[in-house]
Structures are given as structure tokens and as C-alpha cells.
Design an enzyme around this catalytic site. Structure first.
Site: not given
Length: 506
Positions: A227, A230, A429, A505
């Protein structure tokens, strides 16, 4: 273990308010404190469906449902207050992801559990702002996405391009972002806007195995897979203008970059090594838990202290890792716009950890106490005027960075006094999984996922396309529900909403 039917299980769970539920003692054996979890109507359904499915005859294997895991944590020695489940909670190893618990440092029986931190130690998020706007980036969006992809090593086996030898690694593990600053990879003010100022002072690299160091050495400055991402993001909504302006966010359409990564194989090895040692310590010290995945050791035992020192080194590794990627991100933007990162105002808004255990002072029964706070898939969210947050945010509360699932919005929240009282200064989160990775692979086609992202105008660069379906939005809860639930119960406040326009990713 007594197996009860679903209706009997429900007698132990009581609604406290619209979005909060109490888990009474007795739900699982030996509970020292109650549990609590937060969920709105949609998230609540997921929680109770998971529990209902686990009550079916013949349902064995896999992780326990989230509510059971919250209750098992409530049975650990030395826990104070309540075992807390945040709205993004989902089943994990030992502790659920999105479970937070605090242990009394003055109680000799109190424990530390690697399952309460997770395998990706200091997996966390850093947010950079820029003075660019969507109109500046749109014409070069594809080139910028490609430039970021070219600059940041991504994927499962990715190797770093920051020069690193064994001696450098030892120093980085001890110094955290101070190493990055000395080597010229960050700006001095980056450290100020980082949880713990980017350095856990309790780190001791000598407590880390050679195997962990060997795994970590080539991976510094890499994004990894899963997961992690950027993202180039656009400010879509501002809920709190004053707090946003303190973060350097003044207008809609402003461009930010979010980096989500952790301690890679290094942190995983630290956790694996500790679990082996702690199983031995549990036998020696006669510590019993409801679930063998909750392997733990007394905080003050040799094993407990060794783990905390090694975990701190892994946390430092993760901060150096995100700092190296900050350096590479600034380079990519500077190259694309033919200017300097300074001229683009590429400052760090904040950097938070989502998986860590730290010693903090909190009020328990009206008195200040030193606690070891385990946050796994949860974020520290300290209120205004707290001494451990930067001067810039003293009046707003600590920024909390909440990443969405791939292609969905992310949020910046701020910490509150209510959160300090109810959840030891902790909030959500991220979105939290609703489908396991295996189910995502079975149910979703990666080509459809990539097409959906393109249809939304999102540039995507991915090292392992077939891993994409594991991270598809359909695999996750809706991050808007998660953030709104935290806002409504008062444990954090909404500040900024960010929309992705490019995703990098592994």
C-alpha cells in the site's frame, strides 16, 4: 476457548453513542479493561458482519475479527484505560490494524508486544507542499509522474540509489534524520515538522541482527510495494482555514506531494527476530495471552528493552527512507520545472508514524503517568499547546496525515483535547482494508482498476501492475467515512482534503 453464537456475542457489545461502542469485560477471557471502537453506520455493518461470519460453525483459520482482537489486547498485562479500535480497524497479526493500547511503565508486569506495532515499523506518511497549482501541473502531469517514477526506486525488490555502506547504515539507524541532514538530503526545517523530530533517541543498532541490516542496506531510499505510494495531490477542500494557513495551504488547487512508506524488509526482520525471543521470554516469565500472535515481553525485561531499542532503530530507518525520497521528489520537481525546490516552496508540512510504540505522558485517573503507547495503524494526534508538537502548530494541534486508498482522497486532520482524553492522543491512519489481499486478487482485475484511475484523470505509474488489484479502492473502507467518524466523535478535526492526480506505486 468458548464458542458462542452471534446473538450471545452481541450481549457483550453496547452502543455508547451514535458512533461509539463499548466491548464489555467477559467478551474474551481475562480482560483487564474494557474495549471501545468507533464506527458510523456503514463501518459498523462491516465490523458486525465480520463478527457474525466468525460465529458460523467450522469457521477457523485466518485472523480473528477486529472486535475479538481489541478484546484480546484488553487482556494484556499492564494495560490502562481502554483498548481502542479506530474507525479504519481491520484484522491483523495479534493486534488489529487500527488498534491502540497504552501500558503503565510503573507496573512491573506491563508488556511490549511487536504485534502492537506491526511488521512495517514506522510505516508512515510525509506531506510536502508546493507553490504550484493544478493549472501549472496539468500540462506536464504525465511527464511529472514519469519523472517521479524514474527518480524514486519502487517495487518489491527495489534497490536504493542513495550511496550507502554498512558504516553509513549504522549511523543512519542511530541518528535518524540527523544523518539525512548531515549528508545533505533534507533541509534543517524538515526535522522540525516531523514526529519525534525524525529521530528516536532510544535507538541502539547493536540490538539489530545482521540479517536485518543486510536486508535494509540496499533498500534505503526506496518506496517498496503493497500500500506504499508517492502521490501528487491537489487541495480540494479546506475545512479549517486558520490551521491550513499555518501549514502553508492558502488556496484550493494548490499542489502537494504525499509519500507513504516505512522501514521495508529491515523493520520486518526486526519484528520477526523479536517475536522469536519473546516466545522464549513468555515461557520463562509465565506470561499468558489469549492469542499466541500477541507474543510479548515485560517492558523492563532484557527482551523488552532489546526490542524497543531495535524498533527505535527501525523507526529511524523509516524516517531516513522518507527523507531520501523527499530529496528525490524535490529533484524530480526541480528538473521538470527547471528551477530549485526552494523556489517551488517544497517544505514538509508534517511527517507522522502509523506503526510505533513510544513512551509518553498521559493523564490516567486524574494523575500524569508514563505510558508505553502502542499505535498500530493509528496516528498520534496531539492537541494544541502540547509540548511535543512544533512551534508552528502550537495553536492548531498536531497535523495528522491520513492516506486514502489508491485513487481516492487523502486528508489532513488536527489533534484535539478530546482525543487526548479518550484515545491517548490517537486517531485513524487511513481507509482500512475491507477485503483481504487474497480476496482482492480473486475478485478484481488489475486492468479494470487501472482503467478506472485513468477515467478519473489520474496518471498512474506502477512497478507491479498485478499487485494493483490488492490496493484497489474496492478493497478498502471509504476513507471519508473513517475521517468523518473521527471528526464526529471529536478525537480529531478535519482540516484539508486532497485529491490525487498522479500515483506512483510499487
Amino acid at each position: 476457548m468458548v464458542v458462542r453464537d452471534y446473538n450471545t456475542e452481541l450481549t457483550y457489545i453496547e452502543r455508547i453513542s451514535t458512533n461509539s461502542f463499548r466491548i464489555k469485560k467477559g467478551f474474551q477471557p481475562n480482560m483487564n479493561v474494557e474495549g471501545i471502537f468507533y464506527a458510523n453506520s456503514r463501518l459498523e455493518k462491516l465490523m458486525f458482519d465480520e463478527l457474525r461470519n466468525s460465529c458460523r460453525p467450522g469457521m477457523t483459520g485466518g485472523f480473528l475479527p477486529g472486535v475479538k482482537q481489541i478484546a484480546n489486547v484488553a487482556a494484556l498485562p499492564g494495560i490502562v484505560g481502554r483498548s481502542v479500535g479506530l474507525p479504519d480497524i481491520h484484522s491483523g497479526y495479534g493486534f488489529a490494524i487500527g488498534n491502540m493500547a497504552a501500558f503503565d511503565m510503573s507496573d512491573p508486569t506491563s508488556i511490549v508486544s511487536p504485534g502492537g506495532v506491526g511488521f512495517d515499523i514506522n510505516c508512515g506518511v510525509r506531506l510536502l507542499r508546493t507553490n504550484l497549482f493544478e493549472k501549472d501541473v496539468k500540462p506536464v502531469q504525465e511527464q511529472l509522474a514519469q519523472s517521479l517514477f524514474d527518480h524514486i526506486p519502487v517495487g518489491v525488490g527495489s534497490k536504493g540509489i542513495i550511496p550507502m555502506n554498512a558504516h553509513d547504515l549504522e549511523e543512519a539507524l542511530e541518528m535518524g534524520m540527523d544523518w539525512s541532514l548531515r549528508e545533505g538530503y533534507v533541509w534543517a526545517e524538515d526535522k522540525e515538522h516531523c514526529e519525534e523530530y525524525g529521530r528516536m533517541l532510544t535507538a541502539d543498532p547493536s540490538k539489530v541482527s545482521m540479517r536485518a541490516k543486510k536486508r535494509g542496506l540496499p533498500q534505503l531510499g526506496t518506496l517498496g510495494a503493497g500500500n506504499h505510494y508517492a502521490e501528487i495531490q491537489v487541495v480540494e477542500e479546506i475545512y479549517d482555514k486558520y490551521a491550513a494557513s499555518k501549514m502553508g495551504i492558502e488556496e484550493l488547487g494548490q499542489i502537494c506531494v504525499m509519500i507513504h512508506s516505512g522501514s521495508r524488509g529491515f523493520g520486518h526482520q526486526v519484528a520477526t527476530d523479536a517475536l522469536v525471543e519473546m516466545e522464549k521470554a513468555m515461557k520463562r516469565d509465565k506470561i499468558e495471552t489469549n492469542d499466541r500472535q500477541l507474543a510479548c515481553a515485560r517492558i523492563n525485561s532484557v527482551e523488552g528493552q532489546n526490542y524497543l531499542k531495535a524498533m527505535s532503530a527501525a523507526a529511524n530507518f523509516a524516517w531516513v527512507n522518507r527523507s531520501s525520497m523527499t530529496f528525490l521528489t524535490r529533484q524530480a520537481f526541480a528538473k521538470q520545472f527547471n528551477t530549485t525546490p526552494d523556489d517551488l516552496d517544497m517544505h514538509v508540512i508534517y511527517d507522522v508514524s502509523h506503526n510505533v510504540a513510544k513512551i509518553e505522558e498521559h493523564i490516567v485517573d486524574g494523575r500524569p503517568k508514563q505510558l508505553l503507547v502502542h499505535r498500530k495503524g493509528s496516528t498520534r494526534a496531539f492537541p494544541p499547546h502540547h509540548p511535543l508538537i512544533p512551534v508552528d502548530y502550537q495553536l492548531t494541534g498536531q497535523p495528522v496525515l491520513v492516506g486514502g486508498s489508491m485513487g481516492t482522497c487523502s486528508f489532513v486532520l488536527t489533534g484535539t483535547e478530546k482525543g487526548m482524553a479518550e484515545t491517548f492522543g490517537s486517531t485513524c491512519h487511513g481507509a482500512g482494508r475491507s477485503l483481504s489481499r487474497a480476496k482482492s486478487r480473486r475478485n478484481l482485475d488489475y486492468k479494470d482498476v487501472l482503467r478506472d484511475l485513468e477515467a478519473k484523470g489520474i496518471s498512474i505509474r506502477v512497478a507491479s501492475p498485478k499487485l494493483v488489484q490488492e490496493e484497489a479502492p474496492d478493497s478498502y473502507k471509504d476513507v471519508r467515512d473513517v475521517v468523518q467518524t473521527c471528526h464526529d466523535v471529536g478525537i480529531s478535526s478535519k482540516c484539508i482534503k486532497l485529491r490525487p492526480i498522479a500515483v506512483i506505486k510499487g
